[in-house]
Design a protein around this motif. Sequence first.
Motif, PDB file in Angstrom:
ATOM      1  N   ASP A  70      -0.123   7.404  -3.655  1.00 15.26           N
ATOM      2  CA  ASP A  70      -0.186   5.975  -3.977  1.00 15.26           C
ATOM      3  C   ASP A  70       1.090   5.541  -4.700  1.00 15.26           C
ATOM      4  O   ASP A  70       1.644   4.477  -4.436  1.00 15.26           O
ATOM      5  CB  ASP A  70      -1.396   5.679  -4.883  1.00 15.26           C
ATOM      6  CG  ASP A  70      -2.711   5.865  -4.150  1.00 15.26           C
ATOM      7  OD1 ASP A  70      -2.852   5.316  -3.051  1.00 15.26           O
ATOM      8  OD2 ASP A  70      -3.589   6.570  -4.681  1.00 15.26           O
ATOM      9  N   LEU A  71       1.532   6.401  -5.626  1.00 15.82           N
ATOM     10  CA  LEU A  71       2.762   6.114  -6.368  1.00 15.82           C
ATOM     11  C   LEU A  71       3.940   5.990  -5.405  1.00 15.82           C
ATOM     12  O   LEU A  71       4.704   5.022  -5.449  1.00 15.82           O
ATOM     13  CB  LEU A  71       3.008   7.235  -7.382  1.00 15.82           C
ATOM     14  CG  LEU A  71       4.355   7.212  -8.105  1.00 15.82           C
ATOM     15  CD1 LEU A  71       4.412   6.054  -9.087  1.00 15.82           C
ATOM     16  CD2 LEU A  71       4.607   8.514  -8.837  1.00 15.82           C
ATOM     17  N   ALA A  72       4.069   6.974  -4.522  1.00 12.43           N
ATOM     18  CA  ALA A  72       5.184   6.988  -3.572  1.00 12.43           C
ATOM     19  C   ALA A  72       5.129   5.759  -2.663  1.00 12.43           C
ATOM     20  O   ALA A  72       6.146   5.104  -2.422  1.00 12.43           O
ATOM     21  CB  ALA A  72       5.146   8.262  -2.737  1.00 12.43           C
ATOM     22  N   LEU A  78       7.933   2.749  -2.368  1.00 16.40           N
ATOM     23  CA  LEU A  78       8.564   2.359  -1.103  1.00 16.40           C
ATOM     24  C   LEU A  78       8.284   0.888  -0.799  1.00 16.40           C
ATOM     25  O   LEU A  78       9.169   0.153  -0.368  1.00 16.40           O
ATOM     26  CB  LEU A  78       8.066   3.261   0.027  1.00 16.40           C
ATOM     27  CG  LEU A  78       8.554   4.709  -0.056  1.00 16.40           C
ATOM     28  CD1 LEU A  78       7.794   5.597   0.923  1.00 16.40           C
ATOM     29  CD2 LEU A  78      10.056   4.798   0.208  1.00 16.40           C
ATOM     30  N   PHE A  79       7.053   0.478  -1.061  1.00 17.30           N
ATOM     31  CA  PHE A  79       6.666  -0.919  -0.853  1.00 17.30           C
ATOM     32  C   PHE A  79       7.568  -1.837  -1.682  1.00 17.30           C
ATOM     33  O   PHE A  79       8.112  -2.824  -1.174  1.00 17.30           O
ATOM     34  CB  PHE A  79       5.195  -1.072  -1.259  1.00 17.30           C
ATOM     35  CG  PHE A  79       4.605  -2.423  -1.038  1.00 17.30           C
ATOM     36  CD1 PHE A  79       4.289  -2.858   0.236  1.00 17.30           C
ATOM     37  CD2 PHE A  79       4.335  -3.269  -2.107  1.00 17.30           C
ATOM     38  CE1 PHE A  79       3.726  -4.107   0.444  1.00 17.30           C
ATOM     39  CE2 PHE A  79       3.772  -4.520  -1.910  1.00 17.30           C
ATOM     40  CZ  PHE A  79       3.468  -4.935  -0.631  1.00 17.30           C
ATOM     41  N   ASN A  80       7.748  -1.483  -2.947  1.00 14.80           N
ATOM     42  CA  ASN A  80       8.591  -2.294  -3.829  1.00 14.80           C
ATOM     43  C   ASN A  80      10.051  -2.255  -3.404  1.00 14.80           C
ATOM     44  O   ASN A  80      10.761  -3.256  -3.473  1.00 14.80           O
ATOM     45  CB  ASN A  80       8.451  -1.808  -5.271  1.00 14.80           C
ATOM     46  CG  ASN A  80       7.094  -2.133  -5.847  1.00 14.80           C
ATOM     47  OD1 ASN A  80       6.433  -3.089  -5.417  1.00 14.80           O
ATOM     48  ND2 ASN A  80       6.655  -1.354  -6.808  1.00 14.80           N
ATOM     49  N   LEU A  81      10.482  -1.085  -2.964  1.00 14.85           N
ATOM     50  CA  LEU A  81      11.868  -0.932  -2.534  1.00 14.85           C
ATOM     51  C   LEU A  81      12.153  -1.820  -1.324  1.00 14.85           C
ATOM     52  O   LEU A  81      13.191  -2.471  -1.242  1.00 14.85           O
ATOM     53  CB  LEU A  81      12.127   0.532  -2.177  1.00 14.85           C
ATOM     54  CG  LEU A  81      13.585   0.937  -2.094  1.00 14.85           C
ATOM     55  CD1 LEU A  81      14.176   1.036  -3.477  1.00 14.85           C
ATOM     56  CD2 LEU A  81      13.732   2.267  -1.385  1.00 14.85           C
ATOM     57  N   THR A  89      11.307  -2.194 -12.344  1.00 15.15           N
ATOM     58  CA  THR A  89       9.880  -1.983 -12.582  1.00 15.15           C
ATOM     59  C   THR A  89       9.234  -1.493 -11.292  1.00 15.15           C
ATOM     60  O   THR A  89       8.364  -0.623 -11.312  1.00 15.15           O
ATOM     61  CB  THR A  89       9.215  -3.280 -13.053  1.00 15.15           C
ATOM     62  OG1 THR A  89      10.083  -3.902 -14.001  1.00 15.15           O
ATOM     63  CG2 THR A  89       7.892  -2.995 -13.710  1.00 15.15           C
ATOM     64  N   GLY A  90       9.667  -2.039 -10.180  1.00 13.35           N
ATOM     65  CA  GLY A  90       9.163  -1.603  -8.888  1.00 13.35           C
ATOM     66  C   GLY A  90       9.465  -0.143  -8.609  1.00 13.35           C
ATOM     67  O   GLY A  90       8.626   0.579  -8.079  1.00 13.35           O
ATOM     68  N   LEU A  91      10.653   0.300  -8.995  1.00  9.30           N
ATOM     69  CA  LEU A  91      11.035   1.689  -8.750  1.00  9.30           C
ATOM     70  C   LEU A  91      10.308   2.653  -9.675  1.00  9.30           C
ATOM     71  O   LEU A  91      10.131   3.816  -9.359  1.00  9.30           O
ATOM     72  CB  LEU A  91      12.545   1.857  -8.908  1.00  9.30           C
ATOM     73  CG  LEU A  91      13.370   1.125  -7.849  1.00  9.30           C
ATOM     74  CD1 LEU A  91      14.845   1.238  -8.169  1.00  9.30           C
ATOM     75  CD2 LEU A  91      13.081   1.692  -6.478  1.00  9.30           C
ATOM     76  N   ALA A 131      -3.081  -7.100 -16.195  1.00 10.75           N
ATOM     77  CA  ALA A 131      -1.889  -6.262 -16.365  1.00 10.75           C
ATOM     78  C   ALA A 131      -0.951  -6.482 -15.182  1.00 10.75           C
ATOM     79  O   ALA A 131      -1.355  -6.319 -14.036  1.00 10.75           O
ATOM     80  CB  ALA A 131      -2.294  -4.795 -16.452  1.00 10.75           C
ATOM     81  N   PRO A 132       0.314  -6.883 -15.427  1.00  8.98           N
ATOM     82  CA  PRO A 132       1.209  -7.250 -14.337  1.00  8.98           C
ATOM     83  C   PRO A 132       1.570  -6.081 -13.435  1.00  8.98           C
ATOM     84  O   PRO A 132       1.980  -6.278 -12.307  1.00  8.98           O
ATOM     85  CB  PRO A 132       2.443  -7.767 -15.057  1.00  8.98           C
ATOM     86  CG  PRO A 132       2.364  -7.204 -16.431  1.00  8.98           C
ATOM     87  CD  PRO A 132       0.919  -7.043 -16.738  1.00  8.98           C
ATOM     88  N   GLN A 133       1.418  -4.858 -13.906  1.00 13.82           N
ATOM     89  CA  GLN A 133       1.859  -3.746 -13.073  1.00 13.82           C
ATOM     90  C   GLN A 133       0.748  -3.108 -12.261  1.00 13.82           C
ATOM     91  O   GLN A 133       0.991  -2.139 -11.553  1.00 13.82           O
ATOM     92  CB  GLN A 133       2.523  -2.689 -13.923  1.00 13.82           C
ATOM     93  CG  GLN A 133       3.852  -3.189 -14.414  1.00 13.82           C
ATOM     94  CD  GLN A 133       4.680  -2.063 -14.932  1.00 13.82           C
ATOM     95  OE1 GLN A 133       4.580  -0.938 -14.473  1.00 13.82           O
ATOM     96  NE2 GLN A 133       5.506  -2.348 -15.882  1.00 13.82           N
ATOM     97  N   GLU A 134      -0.453  -3.620 -12.400  1.00 14.48           N
ATOM     98  CA  GLU A 134      -1.519  -3.051 -11.590  1.00 14.48           C
ATOM     99  C   GLU A 134      -1.177  -3.206 -10.117  1.00 14.48           C
ATOM    100  O   GLU A 134      -0.617  -4.201  -9.701  1.00 14.48           O
ATOM    101  CB  GLU A 134      -2.836  -3.793 -11.872  1.00 14.48           C
ATOM    102  CG  GLU A 134      -3.433  -3.452 -13.210  1.00 14.48           C
ATOM    103  CD  GLU A 134      -3.636  -1.968 -13.365  1.00 14.48           C
ATOM    104  OE1 GLU A 134      -4.235  -1.362 -12.478  1.00 14.48           O
ATOM    105  OE2 GLU A 134      -3.166  -1.419 -14.375  1.00 14.48           O
ATOM    106  N   VAL A 135      -1.534  -2.221  -9.337  1.00 14.19           N
ATOM    107  CA  VAL A 135      -1.301  -2.317  -7.905  1.00 14.19           C
ATOM    108  C   VAL A 135      -2.639  -2.182  -7.190  1.00 14.19           C
ATOM    109  O   VAL A 135      -3.572  -1.614  -7.733  1.00 14.19           O
ATOM    110  CB  VAL A 135      -0.357  -1.210  -7.416  1.00 14.19           C
ATOM    111  CG1 VAL A 135       1.037  -1.456  -7.911  1.00 14.19           C
ATOM    112  CG2 VAL A 135      -0.872   0.142  -7.863  1.00 14.19           C
ATOM    113  N   PRO A 136      -2.718  -2.716  -5.996  1.00 11.89           N
ATOM    114  CA  PRO A 136      -3.983  -2.599  -5.278  1.00 11.89           C
ATOM    115  C   PRO A 136      -4.299  -1.131  -4.996  1.00 11.89           C
ATOM    116  O   PRO A 136      -3.402  -0.338  -4.762  1.00 11.89           O
ATOM    117  CB  PRO A 136      -3.736  -3.354  -3.972  1.00 11.89           C
ATOM    118  CG  PRO A 136      -2.265  -3.539  -3.877  1.00 11.89           C
ATOM    119  CD  PRO A 136      -1.700  -3.429  -5.247  1.00 11.89           C
ATOM    120  N   LEU A 137      -5.546  -0.800  -5.042  1.00 13.48           N
ATOM    121  CA  LEU A 137      -5.932   0.565  -4.710  1.00 13.48           C
ATOM    122  C   LEU A 137      -5.782   0.766  -3.214  1.00 13.48           C
ATOM    123  O   LEU A 137      -6.093  -0.118  -2.433  1.00 13.48           O
ATOM    124  CB  LEU A 137      -7.376   0.801  -5.139  1.00 13.48           C
ATOM    125  CG  LEU A 137      -7.552   0.754  -6.648  1.00 13.48           C
ATOM    126  CD1 LEU A 137      -9.001   0.861  -7.030  1.00 13.48           C
ATOM    127  CD2 LEU A 137      -6.762   1.882  -7.295  1.00 13.48           C
TER     128      LEU A 137
END
Lengths: 341, 341
Positions: free
Chosen positions: B132-134, B138-141, B148-150, B334-340
Amino acid sequence: MITKNVRSTIASHLMLKKGDKVLVAVSGGVDSVVLLDILGRLSTEYSLSLIIAHLDHRLRGEESSEDARFVAKLAEQYGLPLIGESIDVRSIAEERKVGIEEAARFVRLRFLRKAADDAGATKIAIGHTANDLAETMLFNLIRGAGMTGLAGIKPVNAPFIRPLIEISRSEIVSYANEHGLSWREDRSNADMAFTRNRIRHQIVPALSELNPDVIGALLRTSEIVREEQDAFFELLERPWQEALKIEAEEGKICLNRAYVAHVSIGIRRALLRRALERVRGDLRGIGKVHIDSLCQLIASARAHGEIHLPGLLAQVQGGELVLISRYSRPETVAPQEVPLG
Amino acid sequence: MITKNVRSTIASHLMLKKGDKVLVAVSGGVDSVVLLDILGRLSTEYSLSLIIAHLDHRLRGEESSEDARFVAKLAEQYGLPLIGESIDVRSIAEERKVGIEEAARFVRLRFLRKAADDAGATKIAIGHTANDLAETMLFNLIRGAGMTGLAGIKPVNAPFIRPLIEISRSEIVSYANEHGLSWREDRSNADMAFTRNRIRHQIVPALSELNPDVIGALLRTSEIVREEQDAFFELLERPWQEALKIEAEEGKICLNRAYVAHVSIGIRRALLRRALERVRGDLRGIGKVHIDSLCQLIASARAHGEIHLPGLLAQVQGGELVLISRYSRPETVAPQEVPLG
């Protein structure tokens, strides 16, 4: 349009000043042919003297020689001096026991630096594009190369300048076609750099389907990373000066153990990374685990102790942390240079 | 092996302390089933009280209900209390005029926070993995999301903890098989997140051919980026305090114009980004071009002037730079939460 963008890249990164003597690295491929053409157009405005440099790697037999003849003709057309050299990269790779790609990079940089010196050039212009930058970032990301890797290719790394670094390869090909330029296709990519080639021909197109401007996105990311890195290194200068006891000579650094042990963990690690980089020349092969073991060494209750890290020896001697290189200094090839695509 | 690695993740990020009451988010998928099993094994050692939380998004009709029943049975097997809720995410998305994925994320976070409050839980454990992290990196990149995305997904973002964040999905599936665990396959991914799904099923496998441990490489990169970011933000605190004139209330910040104008460009930009983030709550939609225009505003010879930036107004008034939010504060998600995944 692209000339305007190149002009803006040149201005914002202070790449050229009036009267610069610029050695232009021309392989004969579309990137370098366009670089030469655009610099030619800007040469009146900037009062530039241009010199063409071409290295024949002799890696593709007759094709390599044809490239060299093509560039010689180009120099004639533009009425510019040419410095050419032919070096057998394969035998140098064997001699030095390194890969072809690494040898080519080494030989190429040495050739360009020497040619610039001989010609009295103040700048060396290289045709790296935004695609090269994006490919390098992805290449580094896949290897897990940390911040410097994510920053990608520097627009300026004196004496090298990369006026096309904000232009995509597709824009460059359009420019070449519009201006009736001809160029040589380089068929060596497939042999020379398997991973890089896969990134270019598979990964980047796949990413482009998800974001058509993925090259632009990576370009912006590299700018942000570089900007933040610069600011960070500037702010780190104060704790660095506090921590530094002696930078006695090349290959040895002595830090204040108590100071390093008491700053916060993030700063401690940054100081240790900087110290390792100064001692070794770069951080290749240094990972989190090595920094962790250095932190443990510093924090231990023992007055004396030492650990071996890749390429160096770390000792605590009472209140001091001493880092000693186990290698002689590598040749001064800019550590951030990347192979040409 | 994986239990040992999870224990080391928990220790190094200080995720748990003895006696913690932990709400475990369980969707029924393999990640959360393994998370629950491992936390169960660690619960004696850490004297944990575990509570299971399950949200039925009602996005997949009968399948969603079966998931809920599956998790209820799991709670019974482990002898743990269950907090379940069923919310029609689709109608909330329509009501709020946002995408299904954003609505699901919002609803999910609100549910988990409320469930933790109700149960008196001190931590909320989420089953995010290294994959999920990876994928997030990549999604942010691909979108060009900056530092913050990286950094990707934080291992700890209180009250959220992610004990599986250093474990790859393949290790998790092996663990589940070895321990005879059963789980529910989530077939909603394809509908919910096209880009994310392409990253998971096309990009990551393609990158894995170039580096079999690309997930590990991205994990290390995210650690390095986070570590350097932490150190950077700590060092930035001093110039920030120098620059700050008044942080009068939420939605307004006042900086010393001359101070900001005279620090080096990298620090200036970092200070401005921090100020924008404080005023707006995040930096979404803020690019280099906006920071550039702020720099110009500050540097201009005029005593007064203003510009509009996304979500805020920037004014120079003599020696001050005033930033005023044009929105009311967003809900504190929380601004950094990402979708599961």
